[in-house]
Design an enzyme around this catalytic site. Structure first.
Site, PDB file in Angstrom:
ATOM      1  N   LYS A   1       0.604  -1.170  -0.055  1.00 29.17           N
ATOM      2  CA  LYS A   1       0.085   0.042  -0.026  1.00 29.17           C
ATOM      3  C   LYS A   1       0.715   1.365  -0.086  1.00 29.17           C
ATOM      4  O   LYS A   1       0.571   2.263  -0.666  1.00 29.17           O
ATOM      5  CB  LYS A   1      -0.819   0.147   1.274  1.00 29.17           C
TER       6      LYS A   1
ATOM      7  N   ARG B   1      -3.269   3.036   8.506  1.00 32.07           N
ATOM      8  CA  ARG B   1      -3.720   1.702   7.933  1.00 32.07           C
ATOM      9  C   ARG B   1      -2.689   0.937   7.694  1.00 32.07           C
ATOM     10  O   ARG B   1      -1.176   1.322   7.526  1.00 32.07           O
ATOM     11  CB  ARG B   1      -4.167   2.142   6.468  1.00 32.07           C
TER      12      ARG B   1
ATOM     13  N   GLY C   1      -8.091  -7.088   4.706  1.00 34.38           N
ATOM     14  CA  GLY C   1      -9.035  -7.275   5.918  1.00 34.38           C
ATOM     15  C   GLY C   1      -8.538  -8.062   6.990  1.00 34.38           C
ATOM     16  O   GLY C   1      -8.814  -8.243   8.037  1.00 34.38           O
TER      17      GLY C   1
ATOM     18  N   MET D   1      -5.595  -7.383   8.737  1.00 34.51           N
ATOM     19  CA  MET D   1      -4.916  -6.411   9.689  1.00 34.51           C
ATOM     20  C   MET D   1      -5.735  -5.403  10.067  1.00 34.51           C
ATOM     21  O   MET D   1      -7.083  -5.092   9.582  1.00 34.51           O
ATOM     22  CB  MET D   1      -3.326  -6.228   9.286  1.00 34.51           C
TER      23      MET D   1
ATOM     24  N   ARG E   1      -2.783  -1.116  -6.108  1.00 33.03           N
ATOM     25  CA  ARG E   1      -2.120  -2.134  -6.182  1.00 33.03           C
ATOM     26  C   ARG E   1      -2.708  -3.226  -7.268  1.00 33.03           C
ATOM     27  O   ARG E   1      -3.645  -2.857  -7.696  1.00 33.03           O
ATOM     28  CB  ARG E   1      -2.495  -2.970  -4.953  1.00 33.03           C
TER      29      ARG E   1
ATOM     30  N   HIS F   1     -15.661  -7.654   1.320  1.00 29.31           N
ATOM     31  CA  HIS F   1     -14.708  -8.545   2.085  1.00 29.31           C
ATOM     32  C   HIS F   1     -14.924  -9.982   1.337  1.00 29.31           C
ATOM     33  O   HIS F   1     -13.950 -10.512   1.030  1.00 29.31           O
ATOM     34  CB  HIS F   1     -14.724  -8.471   3.560  1.00 29.31           C
TER      35      HIS F   1
ATOM     36  N   ARG G   1       0.068 -48.528 -12.888  1.00 32.03           N
ATOM     37  CA  ARG G   1       0.086 -49.491 -12.023  1.00 32.03           C
ATOM     38  C   ARG G   1      -0.468 -50.650 -12.212  1.00 32.03           C
ATOM     39  O   ARG G   1      -1.517 -50.849 -12.315  1.00 32.03           O
ATOM     40  CB  ARG G   1      -0.679 -49.057 -10.828  1.00 32.03           C
TER      41      ARG G   1
ATOM     42  N   ARG H   1       4.738 -49.915 -14.180  1.00 29.23           N
ATOM     43  CA  ARG H   1       5.369 -50.474 -12.893  1.00 29.23           C
ATOM     44  C   ARG H   1       4.712 -51.670 -12.494  1.00 29.23           C
ATOM     45  O   ARG H   1       3.618 -52.004 -12.351  1.00 29.23           O
ATOM     46  CB  ARG H   1       4.867 -49.052 -11.761  1.00 29.23           C
TER      47      ARG H   1
ATOM     48  N   SER I   1      12.199 -42.746 -12.100  1.00 31.26           N
ATOM     49  CA  SER I   1      11.084 -42.244 -11.726  1.00 31.26           C
ATOM     50  C   SER I   1      11.064 -41.798 -10.260  1.00 31.26           C
ATOM     51  O   SER I   1      10.797 -42.951  -9.560  1.00 31.26           O
ATOM     52  CB  SER I   1       9.773 -42.737 -12.453  1.00 31.26           C
TER      53      SER I   1
ATOM     54  N   THR J   1       7.158 -39.837  -5.479  1.00 32.13           N
ATOM     55  CA  THR J   1       7.331 -38.672  -4.418  1.00 32.13           C
ATOM     56  C   THR J   1       6.448 -39.031  -3.208  1.00 32.13           C
ATOM     57  O   THR J   1       6.765 -38.507  -1.909  1.00 32.13           O
ATOM     58  CB  THR J   1       7.309 -37.355  -4.555  1.00 32.13           C
TER      59      THR J   1
ATOM     60  N   CYS K   1       6.634 -39.275 -10.708  1.00 31.91           N
ATOM     61  CA  CYS K   1       5.135 -39.618 -11.017  1.00 31.91           C
ATOM     62  C   CYS K   1       4.341 -39.691  -9.690  1.00 31.91           C
ATOM     63  O   CYS K   1       3.177 -40.359  -9.391  1.00 31.91           O
ATOM     64  CB  CYS K   1       5.126 -41.333 -11.634  1.00 31.91           C
TER      65      CYS K   1
ATOM     66  N   TYR L   1      10.596 -35.138 -17.173  1.00 30.84           N
ATOM     67  CA  TYR L   1       9.255 -35.096 -17.432  1.00 30.84           C
ATOM     68  C   TYR L   1       8.275 -35.328 -16.049  1.00 30.84           C
ATOM     69  O   TYR L   1       8.683 -35.877 -15.082  1.00 30.84           O
ATOM     70  CB  TYR L   1       8.790 -36.385 -18.443  1.00 30.84           C
TER      71      TYR L   1
END
Length: 915
Positions: free
Chosen positions: A31, A100, A109, A111, A343, A458, A591, A643, A795, A798, A863, A883
């Site tokens: 701001k 402000r 909104g 703060m 902004r 808001h 799979r 797999r 591969s 994760t 994957c 990939y």
């Protein structure tokens, strides 16, 4: 640590507007930087100064005022008084200021703000004597209300209740209609509440008001709603907020006065042209709070064409300067226009794509920069379904504040919304209007509806930022949170728990559940595939919907720009076809366990219990051959990574407890045991594990019980040999899961290659099936150099890599403690939703570096679910991943984000942050 340790010695704690610019948002807040930039541009900005984020961080660290802060404030205040010709506390020429918050990233909104600092009994009396009694007492009651709540912590409902009673007593609908007597009584009553609740008076010394207001804004940085918002938006906790002290200009000063919030383009649809709300005879807080329903900005032209024309010129200048959608607050005081804030505007996902594309058409930005103006999270929202066409008339219609479609049970407060959502129930939050205290409920709800408020209220702004469906300003709806009911048209009552359907694109609300259908954007993406008909296209072959056109255009550019490929996780022909329609360049994870689920579980059971194992294996092979043949045919010309079995063996077997109970019942009855049942029970007991997720699964199962995996590989090789013989271009790969030791890989690979060679010899041709490793154990990542010597590709799985790195079960953690950890700030994100770059990411980088050192041409994929997570894709791009492979519906998100990250990595176009 003291405050002086935190502040930068050569950087002032207070700066005037003319001393800053838009590049200083980290120090001045968004701001303050906007006010400074507009001052430099010569726009009509009230004078003021900014207390910097350095001061806030120092205050919060030391628990007190930074050294020298108030001396610098006094100096800046003296300069402000000289510029304005007014003096703080002077009854004859009083200077009033607003205080402000303003952090680096917009937190609407979350703060605090205090207006009308500088009013006291003497100033109000002097204004009254000069004929401005209504303005004086209206502003004084506002000061008491905001100072009491913000600075002294008085519950806001106490003031609201008195306001409601005052309106009822006066027989008026809005605060602006209250007469002087009611306003004067409210001001006195508000001060009495302050004394009753805190034992303190509203200070009469304006400098005390100013200092306490600044301190309150500092403290609000660590308020509950601000912390919750930052956690959701990924905003760091250590930035702090600046404080903007600005000369007050008054929209509540008569008929030619008013306040408004507007955008240089429509933030909902992206359509060009000014858009917003205006409230005559009102201060700015009235517009954004939703306490009064504003008029459309277009009405300003009818009321005051000169002001409207001037505002339009300033909006055009700001958009040209910022080269993007701008969000602007303004006030008109007695026919004089003031610009109070600008902004980069928050926008709906649909607007983000359309604005980025149209700014490219206008020559303002290029396609690379347009790609940085959108992101995968926004595209995810656009891919969400919407309501189908129905005959039912809406129960009510309001303002289409945030697009989308949602169905849920009505709730009337944030606490209930969060409680019911935690139980897995879809909820719709209904409020008269929302406030920052409702943020947790907005986060939990599928949609929000309000009876008051406009398109910049808001509820509207926060919902758009969160990607939530919202309808505001439903004037025929009366919400009673205490009675937990909403009444429509005066007599139709809906109680808490009633199911409603909310259409944020049309502004309609329906009682009951409506059918939801796929989005226009998702349909357009799928029809952009050469195989799909273009039923929603115009004569030029482009989608009619402007948002869909923009999405396809930027997706096309992302595909040209990205360096990472995008594949899909798919097992069935239907999933594979969907993957191709969404633009997948292959299957990165098929799979094989899906072939053995459901009724086919008995095939595995027969193998391990030796109940006609040969016959069961033959059935498994026949099934696999049929499914692999179909899948490879659908994905002809593209890679398909298969797999081998990954789940624990127990998932394919009967439950040990059930078998044990059956055996015990048989024995209790004195009946002879069934030999087959006994054999089955013995086999299940032998294979039972206390922690099967870390037991006999993956490559271990292949080596201990190789027969099931071998028949699947034989079926795959057979399918390949037949299809190649037909002249088809098929590209299968085999992936070994849960490898921890290079000897596991070499032993398993030897078995698989023997099977593949056997099939090739049978057909008199070489069957080429590369063999790779799924990196999902820390040890695999740490020994990747050795694995790469015997693997054709890696591969990263994760999901399991996160599970085994953290020692957390992904199936149980969310229900048990991860949500609590996030609430308590122990972790910022769920590591199963977005990649843990510090821990799991370090293992990924290690495996990439080691693997490529051994084998520079090693292909690397991801994957896990993180491959479709926009927040994680940037990490994978930087790590050197080749990939991504995600669920078919997330393929467009991965395509877009991969292209976007390529542009950002090149560094030519820093992304615009519209948080």
């Amino acid at each position: 640590m003291t405050a002086s340790d935190i502040t930068t010695a050569d950087r002032p704690l207070v700066l005037e507007f003319h001393e800053g610019d838009r590049t200083m948002a980290e120090l001045l807040g968004g701001k303050g930087a906007g006010l400074a930039e507009m001052t430099r541009l010569g726009l009509p900005v009230p004078p003021g100064f900014i207390v910097t984020t350095d001061a806030c961080r120092a205050f919060l660290a030391a628990g007190g005022d930074p050294e020298g802060l108030w001396d610098q404030v006094d100096t800046a205040l003296a300069e402000l008084e000289q510029r304005s010709g007014l003096t703080l506390g002077d009854p004859e020429r009083p200077l009033l200021v607003s205080v402000r918050s303003g952090a680096k990233f917009s937190m609407p909104g979350m703060m605090e703000t205090v207006l009308n600092i500088g009013l006291n009994d003497e100033v109000v009396a002097a204004l009254t004597e000069r004929g401005e009694a209504h303005f004086a007492w209206d502003s004084y009651r506002r000061l008491g209300q905001m100072y009491g709540r913000t600075v002294l912590g008085v519950e806001g409902a106490r003031f609201d209740d008195l306001l409601t009673r005052a309106r009822a007593d006066a027989g008026v609908a809005t605060d602006a209609e209250l007469d002087v007597a009611h306003l004067q009584r409210l001001a006195h009553d508000f001060r009495a509440i302050i004394v009753e609740e805190t034992g303190k008076e509203l200070p009469q010394d304006p400098r005390i008001q100013l200092r306490e207001a600044v301190r309150a804004v500092f403290r609000s940085w660590n308020g509950e709603r601000a912390r919750l918002y930052r956690a959701h938006e990924g905003i760091p906790d250590d930035l702090g907020t600046a404080v903007n002290v600005v000369q007050m200009v008054f929209g509540n000063r008569g008929e030619r006065s008013g306040s408004g919030v507007c955008f240089t383009r429509n933030p909902v649809t992206g359509e060009a042209g000014p858009f917003g709300d205006y409230l005559p005879d009102a201060q700015g807080e009235d517009v954004v709070s939703g306490v009064r329903s504003p008029m459309d900005l277009s009405e300003l032209h009818r009321r005051d064409p000169e002001i409207d024309a001037e505002l339009s010129r300033h909006l055009e200048a700001l958009e040209r300067h910022y080269r993007d959608l701008c969000d602007v607050e303004f006030t008109v005081e007695r026919g004089r226009l003031w610009i109070l804030q600008t902004r980069l505007g928050k926008r709906s996902p649909a607007a983000a794509f359309r604005i980025a594309s149209e700014l490219t058409d206008e020559g303002v930005i290029d396609l690379d920069e347009a790609l940085t103006r959108v992101n995968g999270h926004q595209l995810t929202t656009l891919l969400h379904p919407s309501f189908g066409v129905g005959e039912a008339a809406p129960l009510a219609t309001g303002l289409a504040a945030s697009p989308g479609a949602a169905v849920g049970q009505l709730v009337f407060d944030a606490a209930t919304a969060m409680e019911w959502a935690a139980l897995g129930r879809d909820v719709v939050l209904a409020r008269p209007e929302t406030s920052p205290d409702d943020f947790g409920g907005l986060l939990a709800a599928k949609a929000v509806i309000t009876s008051r408020g406009g398109l910049t209220s808001h509820a509207a702004v926060v919902a758009r930022g969160l990607g939530k469906t919202a309808v505001t300003g439903i004037e025929v709806m009366a919400v009673d949170p205490a009675a937990r009911v909403a009444t429509f048209h005066g007599d139709h009552v809906l109680r808490e728990g009633t199911v409603v359907s909310v259409d944020g694109s049309s502004g309609e609300l329906f009682e009951g559940s409506r059918e939801i259908q796929a989005s226009v954007v998702a349909t357009a993406i799928q029809q952009a595939s050469p195989q799909a008909p273009r039923e929603t296209s115009d004569a030029a072959g482009q989608p009619v919907d402007p948002t869909a056109r923009a999405v396809l255009r930027l997706l096309e550019h992302a595909d040209k720009t990205r360096t990472m490929g995008v594949r899909a996780n798919a097992e069935t022909p239907e999933e594979a076809r969907a993957a191709r329609r969404f633009g997948a360049e292959g299957i990165g994870l098929c799979r094989t366990e899906h072939m053995l689920m459901g009724p086919r579980r008995q095939l595995v059971e027969r193998v391990v219990t030796d109940e006609d194992a040969a016959g069961a294996l033959a059935e498994i092979e026949a099934t696999a051959l049929d499914e692999f043949t179909t899948l490879l045919t659908v994905m002809e010309g593209l890679p398909v990574v298969v797999r081998l079995l990954d789940p624990p063996l127990h998932e394919f077997l009967p439950d040990l407890v059930d078998l044990s109970v059956d055996a015990a019942v048989t024995a209790a009855k004195g009946e002879a045991a069934d030999p087959v049942a006994e054999k089955r029970l013995a086999a299940v007991r032998r294979l039972h594990e206390a922690n099967p997720m870390l037991g006999l699964r993956g490559v271990r199962l292949l080596l201990v019980h190789p027969e099931v995996a071998e028949v699947q590989v034989r079926a795959l090789a057979e399918a390949v040999a037949r299809l190649v013989g037909q002249g088809r271009d098929v590209r299968p790969e085999v992936m070994l899961p849960l490898v921890a030791e290079v000897a596991e890989l070499t032993a398993a690979r030897e078995r698989l290659e023997a099977v593949i060679a056997e099939v090739g010899a049978k057909h008199g041709r070489t069957v080429d099936i590369p063999v790779g490793v799924m990196i999902e154990l820390p040890r695999a990542a740490l020994t990747a150099a050795d694995l790469a010597a015997h693997a054709d590709f890696f591969s990263f799985g994760t999901n399991d890599l996160t599970q085994t790195t953290w020692g957390i079960s992904r199936d149980d953690a969310e229900a048990s403690f991860l949500a609590l950890y996030r609430e308590q700030g122990i972790i910022a994100i769920d590591p199963f939703e977005s990649l843990d770059e510090v821990g799991v990411g370090a293992l990924v980088r290690t495996a990439v570096e080691q693997g490529r050192r051994t084998r520079p041409d090693l292909e690397l994929g991801v994957c896990g679910e993180h491959a479709g997570d926009p927040a994680s894709i940037g990490f994978f791009a930087a790590a050197g991943i080749d990939y991504l492979s995600c669920s078919p519906p997330r393929v467009p998100v991965a395509r877009l984000e991969a292209g976007r990250q390529a542009v950002l990595t090149a560094g030519a176009h820093p992304t615009s942050d519209t948080r």
